[in-house]
Design a protein around this motif. Sequence first.
Motif, PDB file in Angstrom:
ATOM      1  N   PRO A  56      35.388  39.883  73.930  1.00 37.96           N
ATOM      2  CA  PRO A  56      34.824  40.808  72.939  1.00 37.96           C
ATOM      3  C   PRO A  56      35.416  42.201  73.156  1.00 37.96           C
ATOM      4  O   PRO A  56      35.827  42.528  74.269  1.00 37.96           O
ATOM      5  N   ARG A  57      35.500  43.020  72.118  1.00 42.64           N
ATOM      6  CA  ARG A  57      35.998  44.401  72.246  1.00 42.64           C
ATOM      7  C   ARG A  57      34.928  45.357  71.771  1.00 42.64           C
ATOM      8  O   ARG A  57      34.488  45.200  70.623  1.00 42.64           O
ATOM      9  N   PRO A  58      34.453  46.322  72.540  1.00 40.36           N
ATOM     10  CA  PRO A  58      34.819  46.492  73.939  1.00 40.36           C
ATOM     11  C   PRO A  58      34.239  45.358  74.784  1.00 40.36           C
ATOM     12  O   PRO A  58      33.254  44.726  74.391  1.00 40.36           O
ATOM     13  N   TYR A  59      34.858  45.157  75.938  1.00 45.26           N
ATOM     14  CA  TYR A  59      34.426  44.087  76.846  1.00 45.26           C
ATOM     15  C   TYR A  59      33.768  44.715  78.068  1.00 45.26           C
ATOM     16  O   TYR A  59      34.413  45.457  78.822  1.00 45.26           O
ATOM     17  N   ILE A  60      32.481  44.433  78.243  1.00 44.81           N
ATOM     18  CA  ILE A  60      31.758  44.876  79.440  1.00 44.81           C
ATOM     19  C   ILE A  60      32.128  43.920  80.564  1.00 44.81           C
ATOM     20  O   ILE A  60      32.045  42.704  80.388  1.00 44.81           O
ATOM     21  N   VAL A  61      32.577  44.454  81.713  1.00 49.79           N
ATOM     22  CA  VAL A  61      33.058  43.589  82.798  1.00 49.79           C
ATOM     23  C   VAL A  61      31.879  42.950  83.535  1.00 49.79           C
ATOM     24  O   VAL A  61      30.739  43.430  83.447  1.00 49.79           O
ATOM     25  N   GLY A  62      32.160  41.876  84.267  1.00 45.80           N
ATOM     26  CA  GLY A  62      31.189  41.350  85.228  1.00 45.80           C
ATOM     27  C   GLY A  62      30.457  40.088  84.806  1.00 45.80           C
ATOM     28  O   GLY A  62      30.176  39.879  83.629  1.00 45.80           O
ATOM     29  N   CYS A  63      30.129  39.255  85.807  1.00 46.11           N
ATOM     30  CA  CYS A  63      29.494  37.949  85.591  1.00 46.11           C
ATOM     31  C   CYS A  63      28.042  37.911  86.074  1.00 46.11           C
ATOM     32  O   CYS A  63      27.223  37.186  85.522  1.00 46.11           O
ATOM     33  N   ASP A  64      27.735  38.619  87.164  1.00 46.60           N
ATOM     34  CA  ASP A  64      26.446  38.458  87.856  1.00 46.60           C
ATOM     35  C   ASP A  64      25.486  39.583  87.487  1.00 46.60           C
ATOM     36  O   ASP A  64      25.918  40.723  87.261  1.00 46.60           O
ATOM     37  N   LEU A  65      24.186  39.270  87.504  1.00 49.41           N
ATOM     38  CA  LEU A  65      23.190  40.321  87.300  1.00 49.41           C
ATOM     39  C   LEU A  65      21.844  39.917  87.877  1.00 49.41           C
ATOM     40  O   LEU A  65      21.579  38.730  88.073  1.00 49.41           O
ATOM     41  N   ALA A  66      21.019  40.930  88.149  1.00 49.37           N
ATOM     42  CA  ALA A  66      19.607  40.722  88.465  1.00 49.37           C
ATOM     43  C   ALA A  66      18.849  41.905  87.886  1.00 49.37           C
ATOM     44  O   ALA A  66      19.374  43.016  87.839  1.00 49.37           O
ATOM     45  N   GLY A  67      17.635  41.667  87.423  1.00 51.92           N
ATOM     46  CA  GLY A  67      16.850  42.753  86.831  1.00 51.92           C
ATOM     47  C   GLY A  67      15.528  42.239  86.299  1.00 51.92           C
ATOM     48  O   GLY A  67      15.012  41.218  86.763  1.00 51.92           O
ATOM     49  N   THR A  68      15.024  42.945  85.282  1.00 54.08           N
ATOM     50  CA  THR A  68      13.690  42.650  84.755  1.00 54.08           C
ATOM     51  C   THR A  68      13.776  42.474  83.246  1.00 54.08           C
ATOM     52  O   THR A  68      14.461  43.249  82.567  1.00 54.08           O
ATOM     53  N   VAL A  69      13.064  41.465  82.746  1.00 52.29           N
ATOM     54  CA  VAL A  69      13.097  41.172  81.310  1.00 52.29           C
ATOM     55  C   VAL A  69      12.405  42.297  80.540  1.00 52.29           C
ATOM     56  O   VAL A  69      11.283  42.695  80.860  1.00 52.29           O
ATOM     57  N   GLU A  70      13.132  42.791  79.509  1.00 47.57           N
ATOM     58  CA  GLU A  70      12.577  43.868  78.689  1.00 47.57           C
ATOM     59  C   GLU A  70      12.099  43.327  77.336  1.00 47.57           C
ATOM     60  O   GLU A  70      11.192  43.883  76.727  1.00 47.57           O
ATOM     61  N   GLY A  71      12.720  42.250  76.882  1.00 40.19           N
ATOM     62  CA  GLY A  71      12.319  41.656  75.605  1.00 40.19           C
ATOM     63  C   GLY A  71      13.001  40.314  75.457  1.00 40.19           C
ATOM     64  O   GLY A  71      13.937  40.005  76.207  1.00 40.19           O
ATOM     65  N   VAL A  72      12.546  39.507  74.481  1.00 41.55           N
ATOM     66  CA  VAL A  72      13.154  38.185  74.301  1.00 41.55           C
ATOM     67  C   VAL A  72      13.420  37.944  72.827  1.00 41.55           C
ATOM     68  O   VAL A  72      12.715  38.469  71.945  1.00 41.55           O
ATOM     69  N   GLY A  73      14.426  37.107  72.542  1.00 44.49           N
ATOM     70  CA  GLY A  73      14.753  36.717  71.181  1.00 44.49           C
ATOM     71  C   GLY A  73      13.715  35.739  70.637  1.00 44.49           C
ATOM     72  O   GLY A  73      12.915  35.185  71.402  1.00 44.49           O
ATOM     73  N   PRO A  74      13.761  35.486  69.308  1.00 46.04           N
ATOM     74  CA  PRO A  74      12.719  34.667  68.692  1.00 46.04           C
ATOM     75  C   PRO A  74      12.670  33.226  69.195  1.00 46.04           C
ATOM     76  O   PRO A  74      11.603  32.606  69.177  1.00 46.04           O
ATOM     77  N   GLN A  75      13.785  32.685  69.654  1.00 39.49           N
ATOM     78  CA  GLN A  75      13.762  31.296  70.146  1.00 39.49           C
ATOM     79  C   GLN A  75      13.684  31.198  71.681  1.00 39.49           C
ATOM     80  O   GLN A  75      13.736  30.100  72.227  1.00 39.49           O
ATOM     81  N   ALA A  76      13.543  32.308  72.367  1.00 38.77           N
ATOM     82  CA  ALA A  76      13.489  32.247  73.839  1.00 38.77           C
ATOM     83  C   ALA A  76      12.078  31.869  74.282  1.00 38.77           C
ATOM     84  O   ALA A  76      11.096  32.390  73.750  1.00 38.77           O
ATOM     85  N   SER A  77      11.990  30.944  75.249  1.00 35.64           N
ATOM     86  CA  SER A  77      10.660  30.494  75.675  1.00 35.64           C
ATOM     87  C   SER A  77      10.486  30.458  77.184  1.00 35.64           C
ATOM     88  O   SER A  77       9.382  30.266  77.678  1.00 35.64           O
ATOM     89  N   ARG A  78      11.565  30.648  77.934  1.00 32.96           N
ATOM     90  CA  ARG A  78      11.458  30.491  79.382  1.00 32.96           C
ATOM     91  C   ARG A  78      10.915  31.740  80.079  1.00 32.96           C
ATOM     92  O   ARG A  78      10.371  31.640  81.177  1.00 32.96           O
ATOM     93  N   PHE A  79      11.133  32.922  79.494  1.00 31.99           N
ATOM     94  CA  PHE A  79      10.780  34.170  80.174  1.00 31.99           C
ATOM     95  C   PHE A  79      10.029  35.097  79.239  1.00 31.99           C
ATOM     96  O   PHE A  79      10.115  34.965  78.013  1.00 31.99           O
ATOM     97  N   LYS A  80       9.304  36.057  79.828  1.00 29.73           N
ATOM     98  CA  LYS A  80       8.589  37.065  79.037  1.00 29.73           C
ATOM     99  C   LYS A  80       8.851  38.441  79.648  1.00 29.73           C
ATOM    100  O   LYS A  80       9.307  38.535  80.810  1.00 29.73           O
ATOM    101  N   ALA A  81       8.534  39.480  78.885  1.00 26.23           N
ATOM    102  CA  ALA A  81       8.754  40.850  79.361  1.00 26.23           C
ATOM    103  C   ALA A  81       8.065  41.045  80.709  1.00 26.23           C
ATOM    104  O   ALA A  81       6.930  40.601  80.914  1.00 26.23           O
ATOM    105  N   GLY A  82       8.779  41.694  81.614  1.00 25.85           N
ATOM    106  CA  GLY A  82       8.225  41.974  82.938  1.00 25.85           C
ATOM    107  C   GLY A  82       8.666  40.985  84.001  1.00 25.85           C
ATOM    108  O   GLY A  82       8.564  41.277  85.199  1.00 25.85           O
ATOM    109  N   ASP A  83       9.155  39.786  83.595  1.00 26.66           N
ATOM    110  CA  ASP A  83       9.619  38.809  84.589  1.00 26.66           C
ATOM    111  C   ASP A  83      10.882  39.324  85.271  1.00 26.66           C
ATOM    112  O   ASP A  83      11.766  39.894  84.620  1.00 26.66           O
TER     113      ASP A  83
END
Length: 330
Positions: A56-83
């Motif tokens: 993609p252009r621009p391309y954000i580098v990097g593969c790995d991440l850790a953090g906290t869920v801020e929001g989810v898409g309409p079909q997401a069901s595994r996680f919720k905000a704050g996880d």
Amino acid sequence: MKAAYIEQPGPPESIVYGDLSAPQPRGSEVLVRVAAVAVNPIDTYIRGGANYFTLPRPYIVGCDLAGTVEGVGPQASRFKAGDRVWGSNQGLLGRQGTFAELAAVDEQWLYPTPPDVTDPQAAAAALVGITAHLGLVRESQLKPGQTLLVNGGSGGVGSTVIQMAKALGARVAATAGSPERVAACERLGADLAVNYKTENVAQRLLDFAPAGADVYWETTRDPDFDRIVPLLAPRGRIILMAGRDARPQFPVGPFYVKGCSMHGFVMFAATPDEQRAAATDINRWLSEGSLRPKIDRVMPLSETAAAHRLQEDNTLRKAGTQCGKIVLVP
Ligand SMILES: NC(=O)c1ccc[n+]([C@@H]2O[C@H](COP(=O)([O-])OP(=O)(O)OC[C@H]3O[C@@H](n4cnc5c(N)ncnc54)[C@H](OP(=O)(O)O)[C@@H]3O)[C@@H](O)[C@H]2O)c1
């Protein structure tokens, strides 16, 4: 949001640290407020123009991440905000990368972060942990009591392979390139650690495991099969996962007569179910303390270009100035 990105592949200096629009989570994507990311050698190959995937252009580098869920898409069901979540396999196969304050990641590539595990630890364990698990469990089917030799035990993959192979009940031998790195391999749990620059690796291994290694894990990009094959036990397995341009000689007779096999793989081609199975074990070992990611240093995300230069100096030019993962924090 702040992000580390490129407009065009090029040297580390082509990484821009600047403002991009924040992504919105679509479909089954999860919006993650990124707390830590980790550098892998493949980040530097892609940034440098390896051309494995359309970026993609621009391309954000990097593969790995850790953090906290801020929001989810309409079909997401595994996680919720704050996880709290961690994941890998981003920035690959046309997907956007993770080195930003926010990342929209399909939920199939995310896993819960255990409460007692920090975000830097989870990010540092991500790609290398899934890689080590795939090689040990899916590919080589390492069993308790078997012997594994990892060539390059002090690196990101190697240090993880040592710890996971111990957690799986194996006897573990490792090589490293300095007395400090040999000691680091021992601290990670290696039963035998050998300085490949000053010692006779074959003799030390055969003293440790007279029948040879059931699994030989090569982390370098230039495998020497004339050296490796004699170290294998009957039905020994070689794991290969680096060195796209390598074209080494191969001792066919000694290999097949012993009934050996060779397994090559890339972690990013593993299915979501395969990666999640790895993540489940990684989470358990992180919680138990049997997997302690080897973090070389933590840097601010604004220093991504310097982190790439350091990783590249070590991966491509064997500078010996890095020992473990480079973690960055926004
Ligand atoms: N296929 C996949 O899915 C996959 C996944 C992850 C990584 N990889 C690839 O695997 C490779 C290793 O990745 P990494 O993250 O572990 O890199 P890393 O953290 O840079 O570690 C590389 C290690 O190689 C060791 N080394 C260098 N020359 C050596 C030699 N002649 N003999 C023995 N060891 C030697 C170094 O140890 P000393 O400093 O002690 O010499 C260093 O610790 C990279 O090429 C990467 O692209 C592939």
